[in-house]
Write a protein that holds these residues in place. Structure first.
Motif, PDB file in Angstrom:
ATOM      1  N   ILE A  61      13.788  -2.025  -5.328  1.00 57.13           N
ATOM      2  CA  ILE A  61      12.736  -1.721  -6.214  1.00 57.13           C
ATOM      3  C   ILE A  61      12.455  -2.663  -7.077  1.00 57.13           C
ATOM      4  O   ILE A  61      13.605  -3.234  -7.768  1.00 57.13           O
ATOM      5  N   SER A  75      -5.744  -2.947 -11.608  1.00 56.20           N
ATOM      6  CA  SER A  75      -5.574  -2.388  -9.953  1.00 56.20           C
ATOM      7  C   SER A  75      -5.508  -3.732  -9.130  1.00 56.20           C
ATOM      8  O   SER A  75      -4.573  -3.482  -8.240  1.00 56.20           O
ATOM      9  N   ILE A  78      -1.786  -5.038  -9.510  1.00 54.76           N
ATOM     10  CA  ILE A  78      -0.740  -4.118  -8.509  1.00 54.76           C
ATOM     11  C   ILE A  78      -0.974  -4.017  -7.115  1.00 54.76           C
ATOM     12  O   ILE A  78      -0.036  -4.309  -6.357  1.00 54.76           O
ATOM     13  N   ARG A  79      -2.307  -4.413  -6.756  1.00 55.07           N
ATOM     14  CA  ARG A  79      -2.362  -4.464  -5.253  1.00 55.07           C
ATOM     15  C   ARG A  79      -1.830  -5.667  -4.627  1.00 55.07           C
ATOM     16  O   ARG A  79      -0.748  -5.700  -3.634  1.00 55.07           O
ATOM     17  N   ASP A  82       2.301  -5.085  -4.918  1.00 53.17           N
ATOM     18  CA  ASP A  82       2.607  -4.065  -3.957  1.00 53.17           C
ATOM     19  C   ASP A  82       2.564  -4.664  -2.634  1.00 53.17           C
ATOM     20  O   ASP A  82       3.371  -4.412  -1.742  1.00 53.17           O
ATOM     21  N   GLU A  83       1.361  -5.509  -2.333  1.00 51.75           N
ATOM     22  CA  GLU A  83       1.309  -5.910  -0.978  1.00 51.75           C
ATOM     23  C   GLU A  83       2.638  -6.808  -0.574  1.00 51.75           C
ATOM     24  O   GLU A  83       3.144  -6.459   0.559  1.00 51.75           O
ATOM     25  N   GLN A  86       5.929  -4.833  -0.483  1.00 50.13           N
ATOM     26  CA  GLN A  86       6.345  -4.124   0.813  1.00 50.13           C
ATOM     27  C   GLN A  86       6.411  -4.867   1.883  1.00 50.13           C
ATOM     28  O   GLN A  86       7.595  -4.622   2.628  1.00 50.13           O
ATOM     29  N   HIS A  91       9.915  -1.504  -3.142  1.00 50.89           N
ATOM     30  CA  HIS A  91       8.837  -0.666  -3.689  1.00 50.89           C
ATOM     31  C   HIS A  91       8.740  -1.049  -5.355  1.00 50.89           C
ATOM     32  O   HIS A  91       9.504  -1.689  -5.749  1.00 50.89           O
ATOM     33  N   LEU A  92       7.927  -0.371  -5.722  1.00 52.75           N
ATOM     34  CA  LEU A  92       7.484  -0.794  -7.166  1.00 52.75           C
ATOM     35  C   LEU A  92       7.537   0.332  -8.226  1.00 52.75           C
ATOM     36  O   LEU A  92       6.986   1.619  -7.795  1.00 52.75           O
ATOM     37  N   ILE A  93       8.060   0.125  -9.044  1.00 54.26           N
ATOM     38  CA  ILE A  93       8.116   1.277 -10.263  1.00 54.26           C
ATOM     39  C   ILE A  93       7.169   0.561 -11.404  1.00 54.26           C
ATOM     40  O   ILE A  93       7.749  -0.420 -11.875  1.00 54.26           O
TER      41      ILE A  93
ATOM     42  N   GLY B  71     -10.535  -1.061  -6.765  1.00 59.38           N
ATOM     43  CA  GLY B  71     -11.248  -0.852  -7.901  1.00 59.38           C
ATOM     44  C   GLY B  71     -10.840   0.100  -8.803  1.00 59.38           C
ATOM     45  O   GLY B  71      -9.704   0.482  -8.866  1.00 59.38           O
ATOM     46  N   PHE B  74      -8.626   3.326  -8.391  1.00 63.28           N
ATOM     47  CA  PHE B  74      -7.129   3.076  -8.466  1.00 63.28           C
ATOM     48  C   PHE B  74      -6.259   3.006  -9.602  1.00 63.28           C
ATOM     49  O   PHE B  74      -5.501   3.794 -10.103  1.00 63.28           O
ATOM     50  N   SER B  75      -7.008   2.102 -10.499  1.00 60.78           N
ATOM     51  CA  SER B  75      -6.470   1.950 -11.946  1.00 60.78           C
ATOM     52  C   SER B  75      -6.569   3.004 -12.631  1.00 60.78           C
ATOM     53  O   SER B  75      -5.891   3.655 -13.509  1.00 60.78           O
ATOM     54  N   ILE B  78      -4.037   5.742 -11.805  1.00 65.77           N
ATOM     55  CA  ILE B  78      -2.663   5.604 -12.216  1.00 65.77           C
ATOM     56  C   ILE B  78      -2.440   5.668 -13.685  1.00 65.77           C
ATOM     57  O   ILE B  78      -1.503   6.284 -14.211  1.00 65.77           O
ATOM     58  N   LEU B  92       6.860   6.169 -12.996  1.00 61.96           N
ATOM     59  CA  LEU B  92       6.325   6.143 -11.846  1.00 61.96           C
ATOM     60  C   LEU B  92       6.737   5.074 -10.652  1.00 61.96           C
ATOM     61  O   LEU B  92       6.749   4.249 -11.075  1.00 61.96           O
ATOM     62  N   ILE B  93       6.922   5.678  -9.432  1.00 61.16           N
ATOM     63  CA  ILE B  93       7.099   4.746  -8.337  1.00 61.16           C
ATOM     64  C   ILE B  93       5.890   4.761  -7.355  1.00 61.16           C
ATOM     65  O   ILE B  93       5.537   5.667  -6.862  1.00 61.16           O
ATOM     66  N   ILE B  94       5.219   3.698  -7.321  1.00 58.36           N
ATOM     67  CA  ILE B  94       3.838   3.534  -6.500  1.00 58.36           C
ATOM     68  C   ILE B  94       4.009   3.098  -5.199  1.00 58.36           C
ATOM     69  O   ILE B  94       4.540   2.084  -4.954  1.00 58.36           O
ATOM     70  N   SER B  95       3.411   3.709  -4.419  1.00 65.33           N
ATOM     71  CA  SER B  95       3.183   2.858  -2.870  1.00 65.33           C
ATOM     72  C   SER B  95       2.028   3.335  -2.346  1.00 65.33           C
ATOM     73  O   SER B  95       1.524   4.280  -2.050  1.00 65.33           O
ATOM     74  N   ARG B  96       1.463   1.924  -1.753  1.00 66.63           N
ATOM     75  CA  ARG B  96       0.081   2.238  -1.262  1.00 66.63           C
ATOM     76  C   ARG B  96       0.374   2.534   0.529  1.00 66.63           C
ATOM     77  O   ARG B  96       1.408   1.751   0.756  1.00 66.63           O
ATOM     78  N   HIS B  98      -0.997   1.980   3.007  1.00 70.58           N
ATOM     79  CA  HIS B  98      -1.102   0.678   3.703  1.00 70.58           C
ATOM     80  C   HIS B  98      -1.362   0.943   5.156  1.00 70.58           C
ATOM     81  O   HIS B  98      -0.708   0.274   6.040  1.00 70.58           O
TER      82      HIS B  98
END
Lengths: 346, 346
Positions: A61, A75, A78-79, A82-83, A86, A91-93, B71, B74-75, B78, B92-96, B98
């Motif tokens: 993480i 956003s 973060i995109r 995260d991309e 992954q 993962h991202l916290i 866009g 999303f933000s 969150i 928060l642990i965030i996961s798209r 995908h």
DNA sequence: TTGTATGCGTTATCAT
DNA sequence: ATGATAACGCATACAA
């Protein structure tokens, strides 16, 4: 909650064997392997991440510390983060540092034992917490800079971008180019100002303090600054705003004052937020790929995590690109096509 | 890495005592307490989150599963999630998700042992993974709906919002109101369509299939749909787009076709993204507070976590609000003021 | 008031 | 090829 023990019992093997099968470590007979997989699947067994990381000392993480910011930048970054994360199985916290005094340090404490590394954004220049972050955890600074070079950092090439835009404005014939500066102690703001001044200097133009106003990076700030510029005895003929929000505010002020853009006043921004191309006139700006910024930050961090000790600290920058639309008075190269990727809610 | 043992050794006490002091559990003499705190501070000791959660079986982390969206939405969501989570001491642990086939289920597996609960968004209507999510983990569905009512869910009040906007358009004298629909299998899209039809029905107008076009929630889709509507033998006099992006695309198409808005064609959207008020003419739309959406989702989840067993599943909705600007032909109530909160990068 | 010992779920080491 | 067991860092029931 089903644990490895449950699987082991059901399969009449030891937990060690189950672990071996599921992690592909060590030799296990094909038959046992098949049986264990079948049972694990049936029981919907999933290893407990916390327990695992306790012994492997890897959480997979990544922590992300962001200031309390709004909008598109947030956003996009973060995109990008995260991309890339992954793709490497991380993962991202995410944690907004939420204007607390202690800043990064507190947040990093909270992350201990939960993450393998941290990407932190702390654009405030004299945030002292940046000087004494305990380097116990791999850390990449985003759009921030620390005293000394003990830390990895990734920044936008603000200076070059601003300089290029100013150069462009001057090439259009402008001799009096004003700047609406960003938040006073913000790193990006400082660098963009530096680029602006260098751009003038390149053309042999002497910077004037009267043409350097502050807009605090907000639309309202840009609006007010533009009004003030219009009141000047010797008006500028071009305004370079240190971000698009301020440029948009300036545009409003100019329209309400009946000043033609770009006819009587050229305007340019920085960032290329989605709004920019919808302005009237469409806003010339300096584009920065926020998404890339995030992606590269994660790559740097992952690098620091794996190399750990023999890791050499690095400073990197992401490039910018001048985007010419109509607001600066050059031929508009770009016209707004209906975007196929931009959908808001879904 | 400094552990509780290090602190204990330094203070000449057992780890139990250190634990007691730091957690405020059990009685410890004032002097010992002071000493331990001092040492823990000096050593910069921070409890290892993973180890702690192994025994307390609480991570104080919330998982967030989001589809691959762009866009502002999303933000904003969150922001709402994080704000409320932090207020309750959660991260928060965030996961798209995908676009992987397995959807929610896979992602939830990955979260096991890492989070105390999950907020998941899976707006695709026939996502089968929603039917058989193992309810081992508290879960709140966002802008999604599951078959049956086994799960907590929080949605936008799409139907009422769409219905209200259509009612408004009709009150302006429009009899032929078209809709540009959202992505075919999207939950929000389906509900907005339903609201549109109800709105017509309320006024005794019979829905016509020819006036229901699809725009896939994208700007390009809205553009194409508007063009198609213009080609109709019996043109509509108003277009309700199921989101702002499509409305903006429609606006472009109308402008290029020389159709006056709102004079010859009224236009309205849904969501109230920041762009909306900058359109020419400013876009009438249905506002939904995304930030609230996130905040309330976390509250529902936290509720489910603490009550655990005796928890009754709930379905909730967040309200919407019709925002009248100029694009629908009513008197514009709102004019764009320079926003003080909107700053892009910083 | 404090210390000892056990266990949380997993992987890793060392036997067998 | 497999099993027993220690260890990870911490909280807690129980003993002192």
């Amino acid at each position: 909650m089903v644990t490895i023990k449950d699987v082991a019992r059901e399969a009449n093997v030891s937990v060690a064997t189950v672990s071996r099968v599921l992690n592909g470590s060590g030799p296990v007979s094909a038959e046992t392997q098949r049986r264990i997989r079948e049972i694990a699947g049936r029981l919907r067994y999933v290893p407990h991440g916390g327990a695992r990381s306790l012994i492997t000392s890897r959480t997979e993480i990544l922590g992300v510390l962001l200031p309390d910011l709004y909008g598109e930048f947030f956003s996009e970054v973060i995109r990008g983060l995260d991309e890339t994360a992954q793709r490497h199985g991380f993962h991202l916290i995410i944690s907004r540092s939420h204007a607390s005094k202690h800043g990064i340090e507190t947040a990093m404490r909270a992350m201990r034992g939960r993450v393998d590394g941290v990407v932190a954004m702390s654009p405030d220049l004299d945030e002292e917490s940046l000087t004494n972050v305990p380097s116990t955890l791999p850390l990449v600074l985003l759009c921030s800079v620390s005293r000394g070079d003990a830390l990895d950092s990734l920044t936008i090439d603000n200076c070059r971008g601003a300089r290029a835009m100013v150069k462009h404005l001057i090439s259009l014939g402008h001799q009096r180019v004003a700047i609406i500066k960003g938040a006073p102690r913000n790193y990006d703001a400082a660098e963009r100002l530096r680029g602006y001044r260098l751009g003038l200097k390149d053309a042999g133009i002497k910077p004037e303090r009267a043409l350097e106003l502050e807009g605090g990076f907000t639309e309202a700030g840009g609006y007010a600054a533009a009004l003030q510029l219009l009141g000047l005895a010797e008006r500028p003929t071009a305004i370079f705003a240190a971000n698009d929000s301020m440029a948009i505010g300036a545009l409003s002020a100019l329209r309400e004052s009946g000043v033609q853009v770009p006819g009587q006043m050229a305007v340019a921004g920085f960032d290329d937020i989605p709004l920019a191309r919808y302005m009237d006139p469409p806003l010339s700006t300096v584009r920065v790929s926020i998404c890339d910024l995030g992606a590269r930050a994660v790559e740097m961090l992952l690098n620091g995590i794996t190399s750990k000790n023999e890791h050499r600290r690095k400073r990197e920058q992401v490039a910018t690109e001048v985007v010419i639309r109509s607001s600066c008075g050059a031929q508009s190269v770009e016209r707004p096509p209906p975007s196929t990727t931009n959908s808001d809610l879904h």
